[in-house]
Motif scaffolding. Structure first.
Motif, PDB file in Angstrom:
ATOM      1  N   LYS A  78       0.839  -1.217   0.000  1.00 22.67           N
ATOM      2  CA  LYS A  78       0.000   0.000   0.000  1.00 22.67           C
ATOM      3  C   LYS A  78       0.866   1.256   0.000  1.00 22.67           C
ATOM      4  O   LYS A  78       0.560   2.227  -0.700  1.00 22.67           O
ATOM      5  CB  LYS A  78      -0.923   0.023   1.239  1.00 22.67           C
ATOM      6  CG  LYS A  78      -2.011  -1.026   1.206  1.00 22.67           C
ATOM      7  CD  LYS A  78      -3.179  -0.555   0.359  1.00 22.67           C
ATOM      8  CE  LYS A  78      -4.234  -1.636   0.222  1.00 22.67           C
ATOM      9  NZ  LYS A  78      -5.104  -1.467  -0.915  1.00 22.67           N
ATOM     10  N   VAL A  79       1.943   1.234   0.801  1.00 21.09           N
ATOM     11  CA  VAL A  79       2.811   2.420   0.897  1.00 21.09           C
ATOM     12  C   VAL A  79       3.475   2.676  -0.457  1.00 21.09           C
ATOM     13  O   VAL A  79       3.514   3.815  -0.933  1.00 21.09           O
ATOM     14  CB  VAL A  79       3.883   2.223   2.009  1.00 21.09           C
ATOM     15  CG1 VAL A  79       4.918   3.333   1.966  1.00 21.09           C
ATOM     16  CG2 VAL A  79       3.222   2.191   3.379  1.00 21.09           C
ATOM     17  N   ILE A  80       3.951   1.603  -1.110  1.00 22.88           N
ATOM     18  CA  ILE A  80       4.590   1.776  -2.420  1.00 22.88           C
ATOM     19  C   ILE A  80       3.570   2.317  -3.431  1.00 22.88           C
ATOM     20  O   ILE A  80       3.851   3.247  -4.183  1.00 22.88           O
ATOM     21  CB  ILE A  80       5.227   0.452  -2.905  1.00 22.88           C
ATOM     22  CG1 ILE A  80       6.437   0.095  -2.029  1.00 22.88           C
ATOM     23  CG2 ILE A  80       5.657   0.552  -4.371  1.00 22.88           C
ATOM     24  CD1 ILE A  80       7.056  -1.258  -2.303  1.00 22.88           C
ATOM     25  N   PRO A 131       1.573   7.701   6.809  1.00 24.51           N
ATOM     26  CA  PRO A 131       1.311   8.459   8.031  1.00 24.51           C
ATOM     27  C   PRO A 131       2.177   7.896   9.168  1.00 24.51           C
ATOM     28  O   PRO A 131       2.455   6.691   9.183  1.00 24.51           O
ATOM     29  CB  PRO A 131      -0.175   8.194   8.306  1.00 24.51           C
ATOM     30  CG  PRO A 131      -0.730   7.613   7.062  1.00 24.51           C
ATOM     31  CD  PRO A 131       0.393   7.021   6.286  1.00 24.51           C
ATOM     32  N   PRO A 132       2.597   8.769  10.120  1.00 23.43           N
ATOM     33  CA  PRO A 132       3.487   8.309  11.200  1.00 23.43           C
ATOM     34  C   PRO A 132       2.975   7.070  11.926  1.00 23.43           C
ATOM     35  O   PRO A 132       3.748   6.170  12.258  1.00 23.43           O
ATOM     36  CB  PRO A 132       3.550   9.508  12.150  1.00 23.43           C
ATOM     37  CG  PRO A 132       3.202  10.686  11.311  1.00 23.43           C
ATOM     38  CD  PRO A 132       2.316  10.209  10.205  1.00 23.43           C
ATOM     39  N   MET A 133       1.651   7.002  12.116  1.00 22.15           N
ATOM     40  CA  MET A 133       1.089   5.855  12.839  1.00 22.15           C
ATOM     41  C   MET A 133       1.373   4.550  12.077  1.00 22.15           C
ATOM     42  O   MET A 133       1.709   3.519  12.677  1.00 22.15           O
ATOM     43  CB  MET A 133      -0.424   6.061  12.961  1.00 22.15           C
ATOM     44  CG  MET A 133      -1.082   5.240  14.019  1.00 22.15           C
ATOM     45  SD  MET A 133      -2.786   5.773  14.246  1.00 22.15           S
ATOM     46  CE  MET A 133      -3.531   5.152  12.759  1.00 22.15           C
ATOM     47  N   MET A 153       4.593  -0.336  11.347  1.00 25.13           N
ATOM     48  CA  MET A 153       5.438  -1.198  10.505  1.00 25.13           C
ATOM     49  C   MET A 153       6.780  -1.470  11.189  1.00 25.13           C
ATOM     50  O   MET A 153       7.324  -2.570  11.096  1.00 25.13           O
ATOM     51  CB  MET A 153       5.657  -0.554   9.130  1.00 25.13           C
ATOM     52  CG  MET A 153       4.419  -0.576   8.258  1.00 25.13           C
ATOM     53  SD  MET A 153       4.669   0.204   6.654  1.00 25.13           S
ATOM     54  CE  MET A 153       5.529  -1.102   5.767  1.00 25.13           C
ATOM     55  N   SER A 154       7.290  -0.461  11.884  1.00 29.24           N
ATOM     56  CA  SER A 154       8.562  -0.639  12.586  1.00 29.24           C
ATOM     57  C   SER A 154       8.421  -1.697  13.692  1.00 29.24           C
ATOM     58  O   SER A 154       9.268  -2.591  13.837  1.00 29.24           O
ATOM     59  CB  SER A 154       8.992   0.717  13.157  1.00 29.24           C
ATOM     60  OG  SER A 154       9.988   0.542  14.105  1.00 29.24           O
TER      61      SER A 154
END
Ligand code: HEM
Length: 139
Positions: A29-31, A38-40, A45-46
């Protein structure tokens, strides 16, 4: 003790698999969004990445413990060694992904997402090999 190791092995498999699928989907989704998450989402993910790395380390520690404690390593057949190739194809990319993510977090830069995606795919292939040949080897 060996039963405890097997229980740890199975829970680690569960946690590692969940982390891999969860972060894999989020990464896709991010790609696709072509924008910083968003930071959240980045924080989640981290955390998922760290859970996945911890799970892989526990898989190796419990697996080594069971191999040395329960089995005669010389008597294990080729299927066990194919499983080990699969397990290595999990350990190496997951360690690389963790290092890339930690470096990006430290420097405040964006990790190379395409590289992360490729490493994640290699890791999932390794899991498939390790599960199939793990079951075959110990059947
Ligand atoms: C991604 C990594 C790994 C995955 C996905 C995985 C998966 C599995 C699975 C599904 C089983 C159950 C097989 C069965 O009882 O039918 C199993 C058992 C086992 N695994 Fe792993 N494994 C991984 C890493 C390792 C490593 C690194 C080692 C050893 C160095 C190892 C050693 C063992 C042993 C000895 C058993 C059998 C335990 C017994 O005697 O019941 N595994 N593994």
């Amino acid at each position: 003790m060996l039963i405890a190791l097997k229980i740890i092995h199975m829970f680690s498999l569960f946690a590692g698999g969940a982390a891999s699928i969860g972060n894999g989907l989020l990464l896709k989704k991010v790609i696709a969004s072509n924008a910083p998450p968003p930071p959240m989402v980045a924080q989640t993910m981290s955390v998922i990445g760290k859970i996945g790395f911890g799970a892989v380390i526990l898989l190796w520690l419990s697996g080594l413990g069971m191999t040395l404690g329960r089995h005669d390593i010389a008597a294990l057949d080729w299927m066990f060694w194919v499983k080990m190739v699969g397990a290595t194809a999990v350990l190496v990319p997951v360690t690389m992904m963790t290092a890339i993510a930690l470096k990006a977090e430290k420097t405040g830069t964006r990790p190379d997402l395409k590289r992360m995606k490729t490493l994640g795919s290699i890791g999932r292939g390794g899991v498939a090999i390790a599960i199939i040949f793990g079951v075959l080897a110990f059947n």
